[in-house]
Design a protein around this motif. Structure first.
Motif, mmCIF file in Angstrom:
data_model
loop_
_atom_site.group_PDB
_atom_site.id
_atom_site.type_symbol
_atom_site.label_atom_id
_atom_site.label_comp_id
_atom_site.label_asym_id
_atom_site.label_seq_id
_atom_site.Cartn_x
_atom_site.Cartn_y
_atom_site.Cartn_z
ATOM 1 N N MET B 1 0.822 -1.199 0.000
ATOM 2 C CA MET B 1 0.000 0.000 0.000
ATOM 3 C C MET B 1 0.866 1.264 0.000
ATOM 4 O O MET B 1 0.668 2.174 -0.776
ATOM 5 C CB MET B 1 -0.889 0.021 1.239
ATOM 6 C CG MET B 1 -1.879 1.170 1.223
ATOM 7 S SD MET B 1 -3.007 1.091 2.626
ATOM 8 C CE MET B 1 -2.010 1.811 3.905
ATOM 9 N N SER B 2 1.888 1.258 0.844
ATOM 10 C CA SER B 2 2.681 2.480 0.989
ATOM 11 C C SER B 2 3.381 2.836 -0.326
ATOM 12 O O SER B 2 3.573 3.996 -0.625
ATOM 13 C CB SER B 2 3.688 2.327 2.123
ATOM 14 O OG SER B 2 5.003 2.202 1.653
ATOM 15 N N GLN B 4 2.215 2.504 -3.283
ATOM 16 C CA GLN B 4 1.279 3.124 -4.193
ATOM 17 C C GLN B 4 0.908 4.534 -3.772
ATOM 18 O O GLN B 4 0.812 5.429 -4.583
ATOM 19 C CB GLN B 4 -0.007 2.287 -4.237
ATOM 20 C CG GLN B 4 0.154 0.991 -5.007
ATOM 21 C CD GLN B 4 -1.150 0.256 -5.077
ATOM 22 O OE1 GLN B 4 -1.743 -0.049 -4.043
ATOM 23 N NE2 GLN B 4 -1.613 -0.016 -6.286
ATOM 24 N N ALA B 5 0.681 4.737 -2.457
ATOM 25 C CA ALA B 5 0.117 5.987 -1.987
ATOM 26 C C ALA B 5 1.170 7.056 -1.718
ATOM 27 O O ALA B 5 0.974 8.218 -2.025
ATOM 28 C CB ALA B 5 -0.689 5.725 -0.727
ATOM 29 N N PHE B 6 2.279 6.657 -1.127
ATOM 30 C CA PHE B 6 3.341 7.598 -0.775
ATOM 31 C C PHE B 6 4.672 7.091 -1.310
ATOM 32 O O PHE B 6 4.886 5.894 -1.437
ATOM 33 C CB PHE B 6 3.455 7.737 0.754
ATOM 34 C CG PHE B 6 2.311 8.477 1.385
ATOM 35 C CD1 PHE B 6 2.256 9.867 1.341
ATOM 36 C CD2 PHE B 6 1.303 7.799 2.043
ATOM 37 C CE1 PHE B 6 1.208 10.555 1.930
ATOM 38 C CE2 PHE B 6 0.245 8.479 2.636
ATOM 39 C CZ PHE B 6 0.199 9.861 2.579
ATOM 40 N N ARG B 7 5.561 8.029 -1.583
ATOM 41 C CA ARG B 7 6.893 7.654 -2.018
ATOM 42 C C ARG B 7 7.890 8.198 -0.994
ATOM 43 O O ARG B 7 7.815 9.375 -0.618
ATOM 44 C CB ARG B 7 7.172 8.332 -3.367
ATOM 45 C CG ARG B 7 7.664 7.376 -4.432
ATOM 46 C CD ARG B 7 8.016 8.121 -5.687
ATOM 47 N NE ARG B 7 6.889 8.277 -6.600
ATOM 48 C CZ ARG B 7 6.991 8.867 -7.795
ATOM 49 N NH1 ARG B 7 8.143 9.365 -8.203
ATOM 50 N NH2 ARG B 7 5.936 8.980 -8.591
ATOM 51 N N ALA B 8 8.817 7.381 -0.531
ATOM 52 C CA ALA B 8 9.835 7.835 0.419
ATOM 53 C C ALA B 8 10.886 8.637 -0.331
ATOM 54 O O ALA B 8 11.325 8.247 -1.408
ATOM 55 C CB ALA B 8 10.475 6.626 1.095
ATOM 56 N N ILE B 9 11.284 9.790 0.224
ATOM 57 C CA ILE B 9 12.292 10.615 -0.448
ATOM 58 C C ILE B 9 13.548 10.788 0.406
ATOM 59 O O ILE B 9 14.408 11.593 0.100
ATOM 60 C CB ILE B 9 11.736 12.009 -0.846
ATOM 61 C CG1 ILE B 9 11.263 12.790 0.395
ATOM 62 C CG2 ILE B 9 10.610 11.871 -1.847
ATOM 63 C CD1 ILE B 9 11.011 14.272 0.108
ATOM 64 N N GLY B 10 13.648 10.032 1.491
ATOM 65 C CA GLY B 10 14.827 10.139 2.336
ATOM 66 C C GLY B 10 14.614 11.112 3.475
ATOM 67 O O GLY B 10 13.578 11.769 3.563
ATOM 68 N N ALA B 11 15.615 11.175 4.355
ATOM 69 C CA ALA B 11 15.522 12.049 5.530
ATOM 70 C C ALA B 11 15.907 13.471 5.129
ATOM 71 O O ALA B 11 17.068 13.735 4.818
ATOM 72 C CB ALA B 11 16.437 11.539 6.631
ATOM 73 N N THR B 12 14.926 14.372 5.083
ATOM 74 C CA THR B 12 15.201 15.773 4.722
ATOM 75 C C THR B 12 14.491 16.712 5.704
ATOM 76 O O THR B 12 13.730 16.262 6.556
ATOM 77 C CB THR B 12 14.683 16.112 3.307
ATOM 78 O OG1 THR B 12 13.245 16.241 3.361
ATOM 79 C CG2 THR B 12 15.026 15.028 2.300
#
Lengths: 262, 262
Positions: B1-2, B4-12
């Motif tokens: 699910m994750s 599809q709904a959200f994309r991780a972009i790293g620690a910022t």
């Protein structure tokens, strides 16, 4: 001179505008282990490398106990559609109500993290508490950002972010404000040449305006009575708000993930 | 699910929107004792009672040394007319240039304080450092707010503040945004009744719109060829921007106050 130009109003917290975010959290002890959200204006970035943020929470708040127990929380950015929920979560206590249920919003479970995120947020930061400092009315939770998640629909095909589509909301002296659609500038624009300024501050918004106008024109011409063929074509193309709705549905229908911090 | 709904972009440090303020300061040692301004986004309120704020500044910054020496600084809120200056002060160093002079802006001396304020700011907070915490790239200066000054022209006759006239600017992921003219809500509006909402969120802005429309109508009817008498009357009444200009002039012509921290 000072009497004429400025008026002293006393020592207050009149720093504005500030973020108006929803901090989501969940305690580990009985009575505190329900997903909760609290509205926070006392938050900000405190360090770039490593990326660190803080939230200041009153000791007596339900969320204070929850974050103290779990040591983690999510900062969910809020947009125009979340503005009313943002206000609500700042007025009601998670001790008394299930705010997610009450608002028809959904917890998004980040596997192995220990705090829920808000599924309807455009972006959220997963934060782990490093240090708590007592300051008086509030305790300041200083935290490392472990991961940032962005709603999938906010990415362009090339992987860059459609910042204008975030439609963020901020807080200024007791009121919530949306940001204007078009930025006033970008970091470094005061020294940038005209070409760069045109490319970054003018053209993208002219294109957007053109697109919007074309869409409206098309919508007008697509009134009942037109050829069926034409109508079919349109339906296959962009439906305003379709993607967002699809996302909401996906969240709603998603099975609840097993909790990791029980 | 994750996925599809959200994309991780790293620690910022993607917390947005944030304040975009000008912090004014002055060191006490030779080479550091010129009035200076630095643009700060890493700032926020950390405590309500007593009122406390912070600014995080990179160790290598000129202003870092200045604030460390004097122990005081002013946080100047920025408005739309100050946006370009705000960007400039984040790009240039006070080691190399006199930013006030370079920008045609003016230092406002708060008697007995030790840091200048920005005379053109709508509002500034006088802050005294209580504690410095090293975090990595940045040092966090935690400070008590000692006094807040608001531009005289932003008060109504009854002493309340014309918040919509502040025209504040914020910072969101590399871009500066102005706030929309009309608030989306006020603290507690999600539970307020319709009357209160109309009185606070609708009527003031309808009045403002009416006023603006009347003004524009009048301006149109006051074209050359009208009676002199009518024209005279108008000149005595509201001149758009007059008050602001008068304020600027007052600042510009004001004698420089003796420094207190020399």
């Amino acid at each position: 001179m000072s009497d004429q130009a400025f008026r002293a109003i006393g020592a207050t917290t009149f720093l504005s505008p500030l973020p108006a975010v929803l901090v989501s959290c969940r305690g580990t002890e009985p009575g505190f282990d329900r997903d909760n959200m609290i509205t926070i204006g006392w938050t900000g970035v405190i360090n770039s490398d490593p990326p660190m943020v803080y939230v200041s929470i009153r000791k007596e708040r339900h969320s204070h106990a929850q974050v103290s127990q779990s040591g983690v929380f999510c900062i969910n950015l809020t947009d125009e559609t979340l503005c009313r929920a943002t206000d609500y979560c700042g007025v009601k206590s998670g001790r008394d109500v299930d705010k997610f249920a009450e608002l028809g919003l959904h917890a998004f479970e980040v596997e192995g993290f220990g705090a829920p995120a808000l599924a309807e947020a455009p972006l959220f930061l997963c934060c782990r508490v490093e240090r708590v400092i007592e300051l008086g009315s509030h305790d300041m939770f200083m935290a490392k950002v472990e991961q940032v998640y962005v709603r999938d629909s906010l990415f362009r095909e090339d992987g860059s972010l459609k910042m204008a589509d975030f439609e963020l909301v901020c807080y200024a002296h007791g009121e919530y404000f949306a940001l204007k659609d078009r930025p006033m500038g970008f970091f470094g624009y005061s020294l940038a040449n005209e070409d760069v300024i045109r490319r970054r501050l003018v053209e993208p918004y002219e294109k957007k305006k053109d697109k919007k106008e074309k869409k409206e024109k098309k919508a007008k011409s697509d009134k009942p009575g037109k050829k069926e063929q034409h109508k079919d074509k349109k339906e296959k193309k962009a439906k305003p708000g379709k993607k967002k709705h699809a996302f909401r549905m996906r969240m709603q229908d998603a099975p609840v993930k097993p909790r990791t911090n029980a």
